[in-house]
Design an enzyme around this catalytic site. Structure first.
Site, PDB file in Angstrom:
ATOM      1  N   ILE A 164       0.891  -1.159   0.000  1.00 50.34           N
ATOM      2  CA  ILE A 164       0.000   0.000   0.000  1.00 50.34           C
ATOM      3  C   ILE A 164       0.929   1.208   0.000  1.00 50.34           C
ATOM      4  O   ILE A 164       1.866   1.283   0.793  1.00 50.34           O
ATOM      5  CB  ILE A 164      -0.958  -0.015   1.216  1.00 50.34           C
ATOM      6  CG1 ILE A 164      -1.772   1.274   1.325  1.00 50.34           C
ATOM      7  CG2 ILE A 164      -0.256  -0.284   2.528  1.00 50.34           C
ATOM      8  CD1 ILE A 164      -2.886   1.195   2.412  1.00 50.34           C
ATOM      9  N   SER A 165       0.700   2.143  -0.917  1.00 51.11           N
ATOM     10  CA  SER A 165       1.627   3.265  -1.093  1.00 51.11           C
ATOM     11  C   SER A 165       1.671   4.158   0.133  1.00 51.11           C
ATOM     12  O   SER A 165       0.746   4.196   0.944  1.00 51.11           O
ATOM     13  CB  SER A 165       1.204   4.122  -2.287  1.00 51.11           C
ATOM     14  OG  SER A 165       1.077   3.338  -3.436  1.00 51.11           O
ATOM     15  N   GLN A 166       2.746   4.910   0.199  1.00 52.13           N
ATOM     16  CA  GLN A 166       2.920   5.938   1.232  1.00 52.13           C
ATOM     17  C   GLN A 166       1.799   6.979   1.098  1.00 52.13           C
ATOM     18  O   GLN A 166       1.473   7.390  -0.018  1.00 52.13           O
ATOM     19  CB  GLN A 166       4.282   6.553   0.918  1.00 52.13           C
ATOM     20  CG  GLN A 166       4.715   7.683   1.738  1.00 52.13           C
ATOM     21  CD  GLN A 166       5.940   8.336   1.101  1.00 52.13           C
ATOM     22  OE1 GLN A 166       6.461   7.878   0.072  1.00 52.13           O
ATOM     23  NE2 GLN A 166       6.389   9.404   1.713  1.00 52.13           N
TER      24      GLN A 166
END
Ligand code: SAH
Length: 212
Positions: free
Chosen positions: A58-60
């Site tokens: 899950i992206s930053q």
């Protein structure tokens, strides 16, 4: 999330340059802790990428906010996401536009994201298990397209799924190392490219994943 964590989360996003109020509000509203794996819940509001199932990430939060801001989503838009992952980016988009269609090549991830999004009552997101390089024709075209996995190049077939004046954002570059976040704006049959930011994404791979 505690009120102070929530305030810190907003402050971090603002400090890093996210200023669109509707994007900041969407990120305030969507509980990121429900999209990460249970052991990582305590880290859900740190500005870091986290591991999810199937070896994906899950992206930053900053990158989610930045991409969402650069996509310039409007309330009447229909948006396509390639790379559902946890469903978090789709959840943010769903607060800002009419409909989101999100495609994920791992059935496990697609199924999980669908449940989390439904539990939150985000009824305007459709999660499809499939290949973002082979989008069913019946899905039509989109006002906005966001790719959240690294593509070595953006296929013309994908660009052609943009409506007139549409915008596509994708990390473009080699599968290992870093990529350039690119924005393509459609005007007529031309696509104007713009470099935005150096990023690191997991690769976009062709075909539906063979493992679950
Ligand atoms: N947007 C996600 C994070 C994406 S990680 C979130 O908010 O959590 C990238 C995802 O893209 C991974 O889940 C990966 O399985 C998926 N992916 C990679 N290639 C794909 C393809 N061809 N079609 C659909 N999904 C793909």
């Amino acid at each position: 999330m505690s009120p102070s964590e929530k305030m810190q989360f907003q402050l971090t996003l603002r400090r890093r340059g996210i200023s669109d109020r509707s994007v900041l509000k969407a990120m305030d509203d969507v509980p990121r802790e429900l999209f990460v794996t249970p052991p990582d819940r305590e880290h859900a509001y740190r500005d870091i990428a986290l591991g999810i199932a199937c070896g994906q990430t899950i992206s930053q939060p900053f990158v989610v906010g930045y991409m969402t801001e650069q996509l310039q989503v409007k309330p009447d838009h229909r948006v396509l996401e390639i790379g559902t992952g946890s469903g978090y980016q789709a959840a943010i988009l769903s607060r800002l536009c009419r409909d989101v269609v999100s495609i994920e090549r791992y059935r496990t991830l697609a199924d999980r994201a669908r449940i989390v999004l439904a539990d939150l009552g985000y009824g305007n997101v459709e999660v499809i298990a499939g290949d973002g390089f082979d989008i069913p024709a019946n899905l039509g075209t989109f006002d906005r397209i966001i790719v959240t996995a690294a593509m070595e190049e953006v296929p013309q077939a994908l660009l052609s799924r943009l409506d007139p004046d549409g915008i596509l954002i994708a990390p473009v570059g080699p599968h290992t190392g870093s990529q350039m976040l690119m924005r393509f704006k459609r005007s007529g049959d031309a696509f104007q490219p713009q470099e935005l930011l150096g990023v690191r994404f997991v690769p976009a791979l062709k075909g539906v994943a063979r493992e679950l």
